[in-house]
Motif scaffolding. Sequence first.
Motif, PDB file in Angstrom:
ATOM      1  N   UNK A 191       0.846  -1.202   0.000  1.00  0.00           N
ATOM      2  CA  UNK A 191       0.000   0.000   0.000  1.00  0.00           C
ATOM      3  C   UNK A 191       0.874   1.241   0.000  1.00  0.00           C
ATOM      4  N   UNK A 192       0.385   2.309  -0.646  1.00  0.00           N
ATOM      5  CA  UNK A 192       1.036   3.614  -0.579  1.00  0.00           C
ATOM      6  C   UNK A 192       0.263   4.434   0.448  1.00  0.00           C
ATOM      7  N   UNK A 193       0.949   4.905   1.488  1.00  0.00           N
ATOM      8  CA  UNK A 193       0.281   5.562   2.612  1.00  0.00           C
ATOM      9  C   UNK A 193       0.291   7.083   2.532  1.00  0.00           C
ATOM     10  N   UNK A 194       1.251   7.674   1.818  1.00  0.00           N
ATOM     11  CA  UNK A 194       1.317   9.131   1.678  1.00  0.00           C
ATOM     12  C   UNK A 194       0.300   9.568   0.630  1.00  0.00           C
ATOM     13  N   UNK A 195      -0.521  10.560   0.982  1.00  0.00           N
ATOM     14  CA  UNK A 195      -1.539  11.036   0.040  1.00  0.00           C
ATOM     15  C   UNK A 195      -1.037  12.132  -0.889  1.00  0.00           C
ATOM     16  N   UNK A 196      -0.043  12.921  -0.433  1.00  0.00           N
ATOM     17  CA  UNK A 196       0.435  14.031  -1.251  1.00  0.00           C
ATOM     18  C   UNK A 196       1.262  13.507  -2.439  1.00  0.00           C
ATOM     19  N   UNK A 197       1.394  14.336  -3.478  1.00  0.00           N
ATOM     20  CA  UNK A 197       2.085  13.936  -4.705  1.00  0.00           C
ATOM     21  C   UNK A 197       3.585  13.730  -4.485  1.00  0.00           C
ATOM     22  N   UNK A 198       4.177  14.526  -3.559  1.00  0.00           N
ATOM     23  CA  UNK A 198       5.607  14.393  -3.276  1.00  0.00           C
ATOM     24  C   UNK A 198       5.831  14.510  -1.777  1.00  0.00           C
ATOM     25  N   UNK A 199       7.002  14.032  -1.334  1.00  0.00           N
ATOM     26  CA  UNK A 199       7.403  14.202   0.070  1.00  0.00           C
ATOM     27  C   UNK A 199       8.921  14.267   0.106  1.00  0.00           C
ATOM     28  N   UNK A 200       9.496  15.274   0.779  1.00  0.00           N
ATOM     29  CA  UNK A 200      10.955  15.459   0.761  1.00  0.00           C
ATOM     30  C   UNK A 200      11.744  14.302   1.385  1.00  0.00           C
ATOM     31  N   UNK A 201      11.128  13.544   2.287  1.00  0.00           N
ATOM     32  CA  UNK A 201      11.843  12.431   2.931  1.00  0.00           C
ATOM     33  C   UNK A 201      11.492  11.083   2.314  1.00  0.00           C
ATOM     34  N   UNK A 202      10.673  11.085   1.277  1.00  0.00           N
ATOM     35  CA  UNK A 202      10.271   9.834   0.631  1.00  0.00           C
ATOM     36  C   UNK A 202       8.816   9.516   0.932  1.00  0.00           C
ATOM     37  N   UNK A 203       8.178   8.856  -0.010  1.00  0.00           N
ATOM     38  CA  UNK A 203       6.772   8.475   0.136  1.00  0.00           C
ATOM     39  C   UNK A 203       6.670   7.311   1.123  1.00  0.00           C
ATOM     40  N   UNK A 204       5.713   7.390   2.045  1.00  0.00           N
ATOM     41  CA  UNK A 204       5.540   6.330   3.044  1.00  0.00           C
ATOM     42  C   UNK A 204       4.715   5.194   2.447  1.00  0.00           C
TER      43      UNK A 204
END
Length: 64
Positions: A36-49
């Motif tokens: 599963x991809x847990x991050x909803x935003x398109x990008x994240x500076x520390x990596x997608x959760x």
Amino acid sequence: MKDGQKRSELSPGMDVGIVLKKDQRSGNITYGTIQDILTNSATHPHGIKVRLRSGDIGRVKEIK
């Protein structure tokens, strides 16, 4: 090499390397397959959760 900061680069079933919360200081990478991809935003500076099939949750640091 892709670094896992863009959600669009990831999809369930991909093999990735993640850093678990407990490994953030050491930088140890855990490898597995995305469930599963847990991050909803398109990008994240520390990596997608993501959650791996093993149940581990962490931020993507590398894409195989």
